[in-house]
Design an enzyme around this catalytic site. Structure first.
Site, short mmCIF file in Angstrom:
data_model
loop_
_atom_site.label_atom_id
_atom_site.label_comp_id
_atom_site.label_asym_id
_atom_site.label_seq_id
_atom_site.Cartn_x
_atom_site.Cartn_y
_atom_site.Cartn_z
N ILE A 118 0.84 -1.21 0.00
CA ILE A 118 0.00 0.00 0.00
C ILE A 118 0.87 1.24 0.00
O ILE A 118 0.57 2.24 -0.67
CB ILE A 118 -0.95 0.01 1.22
CG1 ILE A 118 -2.05 -1.05 1.04
CG2 ILE A 118 -1.59 1.38 1.41
CD1 ILE A 118 -2.94 -1.21 2.24
N ASP A 152 0.25 3.87 -5.91
CA ASP A 152 -0.40 5.18 -5.96
C ASP A 152 -1.89 5.05 -5.72
O ASP A 152 -2.70 5.63 -6.42
CB ASP A 152 -0.18 5.82 -7.34
CG ASP A 152 1.26 5.80 -7.75
OD1 ASP A 152 1.54 5.42 -8.90
OD2 ASP A 152 2.11 6.16 -6.93
N SER A 168 -7.47 6.81 -5.24
CA SER A 168 -6.52 6.86 -6.33
C SER A 168 -5.76 8.16 -6.17
O SER A 168 -6.34 9.24 -6.27
CB SER A 168 -7.24 6.83 -7.68
OG SER A 168 -6.34 7.21 -8.70
N ARG A 169 -4.47 8.06 -5.90
CA ARG A 169 -3.72 9.28 -5.62
C ARG A 169 -3.47 10.11 -6.86
O ARG A 169 -2.91 11.19 -6.79
CB ARG A 169 -2.39 8.93 -4.94
CG ARG A 169 -2.63 8.20 -3.64
CD ARG A 169 -1.37 7.99 -2.86
NE ARG A 169 -1.52 6.80 -2.01
CZ ARG A 169 -0.66 6.43 -1.09
NH1 ARG A 169 0.43 7.13 -0.89
NH2 ARG A 169 -0.86 5.36 -0.37
N VAL A 170 -3.84 9.58 -8.02
CA VAL A 170 -3.71 10.38 -9.24
C VAL A 170 -5.01 11.12 -9.50
O VAL A 170 -5.01 12.26 -9.94
CB VAL A 170 -3.34 9.46 -10.43
CG1 VAL A 170 -3.55 10.16 -11.74
CG2 VAL A 170 -1.92 8.98 -10.28
#
Lengths: 127, 496
Positions: free
Chosen positions: B334, B338, B363-365
């Site tokens: 984890i 991303d 979702s870090r994008v």
């Protein structure tokens, strides 16, 4: 810690006895045998002695060669091959007809393979 | 010239060009072999990760270079190796075949074909271990990777070049999400690599059959290290997969790599390390189990135009035990990826499939990987669902609530119903936009909960027939007030 392998014991024995003169050599060997017993490695003594002989020869510059050829070779020829590798060379000769032709020289951990069988293997893989 | 003459002539040419030369080989002797590990003396100049060749034809990978010995994992049948046998150095660091010829094939972790369709016509070999592209060769993720699953594309969007973890207990639909994503890449110009690590051979066979049935093998490579193969193959398979992907990414193509699953790779690596007598750490994993996954996942990247503009998107899968995402390996992965797609068993059994926990998944994008239309409609969706989750407990008392709360609950229920999706039916992005727009703006509020799916289907059928121009514009990522009005019109026309 992983168990010591015969070559490591052989090296210990060599370095233990190399600098000894005649008086101390018995004591050194005695100490070594007791060390083997402590480490329960007495059963490997045969292998250790083999490795010792090889290692001692190496240290004294005597090169051990094992020449395997397809047919019997003349001793003079074998001498010639040995001289090319080193001045102080001991040779062990064997005959293996499966090589078809040429010879294989084993020198320590490297093999010079100049046999026809090897060439044919290479050819087969290249095709 | 007849065929036989041609063959004879080419063999003769090969023979003439063949140079005779004595070879110097470096050898060692096996002193110990067992459990897939062989220990050898000699091999003085052996390099780390070098391939070694045993007398029985098996290959080995030198992993432990000790003072007098070399320990290697045997990649293949180790039962034919005995003490005293000679081992030769090949001089090559572990490499696998790469090339266009691999597409549509099923190979093992060494790159050898196992689908019975003959030898691979590849010319190049790439090393399996490679340093990931540096910061200066990358650019931020900006293109979406459409999975075809509404819940993911709207709420947890994945971009090309991102690493998104799929994590959940057994039987929660992790592989199903992966396969649906592959199926949806049909016209997206994305090459897919599916790495099966330690899976049942029957499961892999079913997956390959499904991919073949849907025509996905035309752009997919399957790398399989089955459960019956030795642990070192499971350790290698993910690296083999990403190496094959790098060949295409270096040429500017977009690649999707799915690792199913990394938990089994960690187990295989633990097994190997314990047999190699490396000191065990937490949960008996070796000390570098983090590095095992980080160096694999760092190779997923979005390259800038100077380096070809290609990308590798990674979808690693991790299986948790009893929903414990704070165990050792899950927390490791984890922290590397991303974002994660978190699947829960309770949701699965409630009928919400895909069993996404929208609250814990991230979702870090995010929006950077969404098209404009999707971004617009997804924003309201997220909010509505969050509000619904707060009020979910009161849904049982819906008759006693004020109209606003009741409306929110009804809307939330319909949105949840809409986000359910059957397996093997990925939905194109433009249809997702239409569906979510209709639901978020209340066009399904009047419909009975059980009829919502059918209503969505008929709305989409209607749009495909009557409004295909609008769908084309949405697919191209266009968004304007006009398009928004057109969407509104479509829904109103349908409602009539």
């Amino acid at each position: 810690m992983p168990k010591l392998i015969p070559i490591q014991y052989a090296k210990i024995l060599y370095h233990l006895t190399a600098e000894c003169d005649d008086r101390n050599i018995d004591a050194a060997v005695d100490r070594f045998m007791r060390y083997l017993r402590e480490n329960q490695a007495l059963s490997k003594l045969d292998y250790i002695l083999d490795a010792f002989v090889t290692y001692a020869k190496e240290r004294q510059g005597i090169v051990s060669l094992r020449i395997t050829s397809a047919r019997e070779l003349r001793p003079a020829f074998i001498e010639q091959m040995a001289r090319r590798v080193s001045d102080k060379a001991e040779t062990e000769v064997a005959v293996d007809p499966l090589l078809i032709g040429g010879l294989v020289i084993q020198h320590g951990n490297s093999i010079i393979d100049a046999s026809v069988k090897h060439q044919l293997d290479k050819l087969r893989r290249a095709l | 010239m007849s065929y036989t003459d041609q063959v004879v002539q080419s063999i003769r040419k090969n023979l003439e060009q063949f140079t005779k030369q004595a070879d110097v080989l470096e050898v060692g002797t096996v002193i110990e072999v067992g459990d897939g590990i062989a220990r050898m003396t000699g091999l003085d100049n052996c390099q780390a990760q070098e391939m070694l060749s045993f007398e029985n034809g098996a290959l080995g990978l030198a992993l432990n270079l000790e003072a007098e010995t070399v320990s290697a994992i045997v990649l293949g049948e180790y039962k034919g190796i005995s003490e005293g046998m000679t081992v030769k150095r090949t001089g090559k660091i572990m490499s696998v075949p790469v090339g266009d010829a691999l597409i549509g094939r099923v190979v093992d972790a060494l790159g050898q074909p196992i689908d019975g369709k003959g030898d691979l016509a590849t010319q190049e070999f790439y090393p399996v271990e490679r340093i990931a592209p540096g910061v200066m060769s990358r650019e931020p993720v900006n293109k979406p990777l459409i999975t075809g699953i509404k819940a993911i594309d709207a709420l947890i969007p994945v971009g090309r070049g991102q690493r998104e973890l799929i994590i959940g207990d057994r039987q929660t639909g992790k592989t199903a999400i992966a396969i649906d994503t592959i199926l949806n890449q049909k016209d997206q110009d994305v090459i897919c690599v599916y790495v099966a690590v330690g899976q049942k051979e029957s499961k892999v066979a079913r997956i390959v059959a499904k991919l073949q049935e849907e025509g996905a093998m035309g752009y997919t490579i399957v790398v399989s290290a089955g459960a019956s193969e030795p642990a070192p193959m499971s350790y290698l398979a993910p690296y083999t997969g990403v190496t094959m992907a790098e060949f295409f990414a270096d040429k500017g193509k977009d690649v999707l790599v799915i690792y199913d699953d990394l938990t089994k790779q960690a187990w295989a690596y633990r097994e190997m390390s314990l047999l190699l007598r490396r000191p065990p750490g937490r949960e008996a994993y070796p000390g570098d189990v983090f590095y095992l996954h980080s160096r694999l996942l760092e190779r997923a990247c979005n390259l800038n135009t100077k380096n070809g503009g290609g990308s590798i998107t990674a979808l690693p899968i991790i299986e948790t035990q009893a929903g414990d995402i704070s165990a050792y390996v899950p927390t490791n992965v984890i922290s590397i990826t991303d974002g994660q797609i978190f699947l829960e068993t309770s949701l699965f059994y409630k009928g919400i499939r895909p069993a996404l926990n929208v609250g814990l998944s991230v979702s870090r994008v995010g929006g950077a990987a969404q098209t404009k239309p999707m971004k617009k409609v997804a924003g309201s969706l997220k909010l509505a669902l969050a509000q619904f989750r707060e009020l979910e407990a009161f849904a049982q008392f819906s008759s006693d609530l004020d109209p606003d709360t009741k409306k929110q609950i009804d809307r939330g229920q319909r949105l949840t119903e809409l986000l359910k999706q059957p397996q093997y039916s990925p939905m194109p992005a433009e249809e997702q936009v239409l569906s979510i727009y209709a639901a978020s703006n209340g066009y399904f509020d009047a419909i009975d909960l059980k009829e919502v799916k059918a209503a969505e289907e008929s709305l989409i059928k209607f749009a495909r027939k009557a409004k295909s121009a609008l769908l084309d514009k949405l697919r191209a990522g266009e968004w304007s007030d006009d398009i928004q009005n057109e969407l509104k019109d479509t829904c109103e026309q349908y409602a009539k």
